[in-house]
Design a protein around this motif. Structure first.
Motif, PDB file in Angstrom:
ATOM      1  N   UNK A 162      24.579 -14.652  19.442  1.00 23.73           N
ATOM      2  CA  UNK A 162      24.656 -16.073  19.863  1.00 23.73           C
ATOM      3  C   UNK A 162      23.417 -15.776  21.306  1.00 23.73           C
ATOM      4  N   UNK A 163      22.952 -14.241  21.040  1.00 21.94           N
ATOM      5  CA  UNK A 163      22.346 -14.310  22.351  1.00 21.94           C
ATOM      6  C   UNK A 163      20.601 -14.329  21.455  1.00 21.94           C
ATOM      7  N   UNK A 164      21.048 -14.608  20.420  1.00 16.62           N
ATOM      8  CA  UNK A 164      19.287 -15.110  19.552  1.00 16.62           C
ATOM      9  C   UNK A 164      19.031 -16.601  20.030  1.00 16.62           C
ATOM     10  N   UNK A 165      20.498 -17.390  19.354  1.00 13.44           N
ATOM     11  CA  UNK A 165      19.926 -18.219  18.958  1.00 13.44           C
ATOM     12  C   UNK A 165      20.571 -19.051  21.394  1.00 13.44           C
ATOM     13  N   UNK A 166      20.296 -18.225  22.066  1.00 13.29           N
ATOM     14  CA  UNK A 166      20.537 -18.845  22.989  1.00 13.29           C
ATOM     15  C   UNK A 166      19.118 -19.308  23.527  1.00 13.29           C
ATOM     16  N   UNK A 167      18.320 -17.891  23.442  1.00  9.81           N
ATOM     17  CA  UNK A 167      17.026 -18.032  23.194  1.00  9.81           C
ATOM     18  C   UNK A 167      16.104 -18.732  22.979  1.00  9.81           C
ATOM     19  N   UNK A 168      17.005 -18.890  20.985  1.00  8.60           N
ATOM     20  CA  UNK A 168      15.673 -19.665  21.068  1.00  8.60           C
ATOM     21  C   UNK A 168      15.842 -21.535  21.555  1.00  8.60           C
ATOM     22  N   UNK A 169      16.839 -21.370  21.910  1.00 13.34           N
ATOM     23  CA  UNK A 169      17.065 -22.996  22.460  1.00 13.34           C
ATOM     24  C   UNK A 169      16.718 -23.346  24.028  1.00 13.34           C
ATOM     25  N   UNK A 170      16.382 -22.079  24.608  1.00  9.88           N
ATOM     26  CA  UNK A 170      15.936 -21.977  25.783  1.00  9.88           C
ATOM     27  C   UNK A 170      13.897 -22.114  26.025  1.00  9.88           C
ATOM     28  N   UNK A 171      13.938 -21.871  24.453  1.00  9.25           N
ATOM     29  CA  UNK A 171      12.398 -21.640  23.888  1.00  9.25           C
ATOM     30  C   UNK A 171      12.012 -22.847  23.906  1.00  9.25           C
ATOM     31  N   UNK A 172      13.184 -23.848  22.672  1.00 10.81           N
ATOM     32  CA  UNK A 172      12.713 -25.141  22.022  1.00 10.81           C
ATOM     33  C   UNK A 172      12.617 -26.184  23.500  1.00 10.81           C
TER      34      UNK A 172
END
Length: 437
Positions: A162-172
């Motif tokens: 969940x932490x990684x996907x949150x960072x990925x979403x913010x980056x996108x």
């Protein structure tokens, strides 16, 4: 024999007085057994996750509908996108959990299919709320999904993912916002260029829709010299200042001129006065009000003409309305200014028996002398005063004042030329464009 401080990851340090070799061999065997058990447990948990994927998707959809009001309010197309996003997240987590050594590229791949649609349909805040719902559903089912003894490991994996996907979403979202900002800036520049060129209403309407212009009401265009600092940072500052005064605002620099388009402004005079310090030296002109952005070319054209001719008027106010420079614009060749002068002053004065037209013509011709005007008209001076008051009520300006008298006099000149059929010939023989020079 190794010292008691020598350790290896996953082994206990050997105690003093014991043989290191047998202990090390036993430790290696223990590590292999533990690692094998852990892998077997992870494989079994992965199998359970895969088997329960449909159940997780169903529970997630139910939770989305019950917990997220914005999801319930979406149309069917956007709801389908959100459900697809949630299911993709569950699928990619299961794949990653099965092979934890694999890179987390699957996280960003969730968004790479259509990031623009994602940003339009769901905000970053909504995406994180969606992620929280998925995490809650998986965590609540850990007891059923994980192999006995593997619950803690599965919970930890959910948190990491969940932490990684949150960072990925913010980056996108950050990249999409940057790209959208660049594209919006280009569209904004295109609209400003179209306004200056006087493009058709249809073309401007299309461009207005592309930049997301929301105002369906009055629009004004402010024109003045561009400031010396013309970097994008300066433009952003001007745009933010303009948006405080309007529902919508566009800002652009065309050669040496700054244009600010304001939509839905309740007090254009106050707005122009506040924004005037963002312009460079010289005059700042308020274009006439138009009913939509598609018609803003007329406001921009009038403002450009006024800016070019403001030098002919002594002590021009800053800012000044383009309609306050009608005589100067008309003399310089602005056909719209000529038409406005004629329709605003000459035509109303021609109505009736012509007494008002004769009176104001004589008054202006004789330098504002009541006695001389009365004598030429063979009436009493009080009659002239009465008629001048009626003229003021009729055309909205007092011809006894110097500036208003000048406007009316120029309007009478063009009105007579128009009535005699000479005005169109003059225009055809000497057409002047406002240009940008």
């Amino acid at each position: 024999m190794p010292s008691s401080t020598d350790t290896t990851a996953g082994t206990r340090p050997t105690s003093p007085g014991t043989s290191g070799t047998p202990g090390a061999a036993a430790g290696a065997g223990s590590r292999r057994t533990t690692s094998g058990d852990r892998n077997a447990g992870r494989v079994e948990t992965s199998r359970r996750l895969k088997a329960g994927q449909a159940m997780l998707s169903k529970l997630t959809l139910q939770r989305l509908e019950s917990q997220l009001p914005w999801f319930r309010q979406m149309n069917s197309g956007d709801r389908g996108w959100v459900v697809l996003l949630a299911n993709s997240g569950i699928t990619s987590f299961i794949d990653w959990y099965r092979d934890p050594q694999a890179p987390l590229r699957v996280v960003t791949e969730i968004f790479n299919s259509a990031p623009r649609e994602l940003v339009r349909s769901v905000s970053l805040q909504h995406t994180l709320q969606l992620l929280r719902v998925v995490v809650q559903v998986v965590e609540e089912r850990v007891g059923d999904l994980a192999k006995p003894g593997e619950q803690a490991e599965l919970k930890e994996a959910v948190l990491v993912y969940s932490r990684e996907i949150a960072f990925a979403a913010a980056d996108v979202y950050a990249k999409a916002a940057e790209a959208r900002g660049s594209w919006d800036a280009r569209l904004e520049a295109m609209v400003v260029d179209a306004l200056v060129r006087g493009d058709s209403v249809e073309d401007l309407a299309g461009r207005a829709a592309a930049i997301g212009w929301r105002t369906d009401g009055s629009v004004h265009v402010l024109v003045g010299r561009a400031p010396r600092r013309t970097a994008s940072r300066s433009i952003d500052d001007i745009r933010r200042a303009a948006q405080k005064w309007a529902e919508d605002a566009l800002v652009g620099i065309h050669e040496d001129r700054l244009l600010i388009v304001l939509g839905g402004t309740s007090d254009i005079d106050a707005a122009a006065a506040s924004l005037s310090h963002h312009f460079g030296p010289s005059d700042v002109v308020i274009g006439p009000e138009v009913s939509s952005l598609a018609e803003a070319g007329a406001s921009a054209t009038a403002a450009v003409w006024a800016l070019r001719t403001a030098i002919a008027r002594p002590a021009t106010p800053r800012p000044v309305h383009a309609t306050d420079l009608l005589p100067e614009r008309a003399i310089a060749g602005d056909r719209r200014a000529v038409s406005e002068l004629v329709s605003r002053f000459y035509e109303p004065l021609c109505a009736g028996n012509g007494q008002l037209l004769d009176t104001v013509s004589a008054y202006l011709e004789f330098g504002g002398s009541l006695e001389t005007t009365a004598k030429s008209l063979e009436v009493h001076p009080n009659t002239v005063r009465y008629r001048l008051r009626k003229i003021t009520d009729l055309i909205g300006v007092d011809p006894t004042e110097a500036r208003a008298g000048f406007e009316v006099r120029i309007a009478l000149v063009y009105g007579r030329l128009s009535q005699a059929g000479q005005l169109s010939e003059l225009h055809n023989s000497s057409h002047v464009s406002p240009g940008l020079s």
